[in-house]
Motif scaffolding. Structure first.
Motif, PDB file in Angstrom:
ATOM      1  N   ILE A  46       0.759  -1.124  -0.086  1.00 24.52           N
ATOM      2  CA  ILE A  46      -0.054   0.070  -0.084  1.00 24.52           C
ATOM      3  C   ILE A  46       0.656   1.264  -0.064  1.00 24.52           C
ATOM      4  O   ILE A  46       0.699   2.280  -1.112  1.00 24.52           O
ATOM      5  N   ASN A  47       1.830   1.196   0.930  1.00 29.07           N
ATOM      6  CA  ASN A  47       2.989   2.260   0.831  1.00 29.07           C
ATOM      7  C   ASN A  47       3.584   2.537  -0.599  1.00 29.07           C
ATOM      8  O   ASN A  47       3.858   3.645  -0.773  1.00 29.07           O
ATOM      9  N   GLN A  48       3.912   1.459  -1.034  1.00 28.47           N
ATOM     10  CA  GLN A  48       4.697   1.450  -2.454  1.00 28.47           C
ATOM     11  C   GLN A  48       3.809   2.159  -3.530  1.00 28.47           C
ATOM     12  O   GLN A  48       4.248   2.706  -4.263  1.00 28.47           O
ATOM     13  N   ILE A  49       2.375   1.638  -3.451  1.00 29.04           N
ATOM     14  CA  ILE A  49       1.442   2.121  -4.588  1.00 29.04           C
ATOM     15  C   ILE A  49       1.347   3.458  -4.395  1.00 29.04           C
ATOM     16  O   ILE A  49       1.184   4.442  -5.182  1.00 29.04           O
ATOM     17  N   LYS A  50       1.162   4.174  -2.889  1.00 28.56           N
ATOM     18  CA  LYS A  50       1.254   5.563  -2.613  1.00 28.56           C
ATOM     19  C   LYS A  50       2.415   6.364  -3.044  1.00 28.56           C
ATOM     20  O   LYS A  50       2.142   7.359  -3.550  1.00 28.56           O
ATOM     21  N   ASN A  51       3.772   5.863  -2.899  1.00 28.61           N
ATOM     22  CA  ASN A  51       4.706   6.637  -3.208  1.00 28.61           C
ATOM     23  C   ASN A  51       5.340   6.645  -4.510  1.00 28.61           C
ATOM     24  O   ASN A  51       6.164   7.264  -4.955  1.00 28.61           O
ATOM     25  N   ASP A  52       5.573   5.271  -5.060  1.00 27.25           N
ATOM     26  CA  ASP A  52       6.005   5.034  -6.225  1.00 27.25           C
ATOM     27  C   ASP A  52       5.548   5.353  -7.411  1.00 27.25           C
ATOM     28  O   ASP A  52       4.648   5.509  -7.474  1.00 27.25           O
ATOM     29  N   THR A  53       6.342   5.503  -8.503  1.00 23.76           N
ATOM     30  CA  THR A  53       5.961   5.842  -9.805  1.00 23.76           C
ATOM     31  C   THR A  53       6.488   5.005 -10.822  1.00 23.76           C
ATOM     32  O   THR A  53       7.575   4.320 -10.800  1.00 23.76           O
TER      33      THR A  53
END
Length: 227
Positions: free
Chosen positions: A60-67
């Motif tokens: 979830i954190n990766q989806i929010k921050n990664d591009t």
């Protein structure tokens, strides 16, 4: 991110507490009632819940921050492109592992030439039929008629009726004295191989009834025709 971790920890604790309240009596970590299987189950549940929650938080954190990034393929579908990413190594290992496990299961874990429930059922059925034939090989005439009546009520009555009178013309009336004159051999043939008559076609019972059962049904038909 910190708030998500705290929330995950609270969720894990809440799930484990709820689990313990529901099935807590089944778990005992000490004393005479110690059951290591239930204890391992509880620990395994804790591990699964913890891993699931924290992995979910990570992604979830990766989806929010990664591009997204990387090279796109030339073709597009409805304006949607696809990155030239290699297949994840985990997927490849799982695919190969599944094939290896399949071969092991087929050849070692559950070989086709070894025990199977279907094979056991077939063997037990054949053994039962063999004992049945041996038991009733020299059956008396009265027992043969009684057996024939039982088989008739199960296999023949749906068409000929429980009284063998043909259910108002649906099938032949077997109480007619003519059938008694055919004898066991004459009646056994249409029972085994079927017969197309003026009313309808009688199915064959050769692969359904044993030789003794066919003879018993024929004897029963003769007995009701003699009355």
């Amino acid at each position: 991110m910190r708030s998500m971790v705290i929330g995950g920890i609270i969720l894990v604790i809440a799930l484990m507490v709820a689990t313990y309240f529901v099935v807590g009596d089944s778990f005992s970590f000490s004393g005479d009632n110690f059951d290591y299987i239930n204890s391992l189950t509880m620990l395994g549940g804790l591990a699964i819940i913890s891993i699931t929650v924290f992995v979910a938080l990570k992604y979830i954190n990766q989806i929010k921050n990664d591009t997204a990034g990387g090279e796109l393929v030339e073709d597009k579908w409805d304006g949607i492109g696809e990155y030239k990413n290699a297949i994840p190594s985990g997927w490849g290992l799982m695919f190969i592992g599944t094939i290896v496990w399949m071969l092991w299961y087929l050849l070692v874990g559950y070989p086709t030439n070894q025990f199977s429930q279907i094979g056991q059922y077939n063997e037990e059925t054949l053994e039962h039929q063999k004992r049945f034939e041996e038991k009733w090989r020299n059956i008396s005439s009265n027992d043969l008629v009684n057996m024939g009546q039982s088989v008739f009520l199960v296999r023949c009555a749906p068409c000929h009726g429980a009284d063998a009178e043909g259910i108002n013309g649906k099938a032949q009336d077997l109480t007619v004295p003519m059938y008694a004159s055919y004898g066991i051999a004459g009646l056994s043939y249409p029972i085994e191989y079927g017969k197309k008559g003026t009313i309808g076609t009688m199915p064959a019972f050769k692969n359904i009834l044993s030789e003794t059962q066919v003879k018993a049904v024929a004897s029963y038909i003769i007995s009701i025709g003699d009355k």
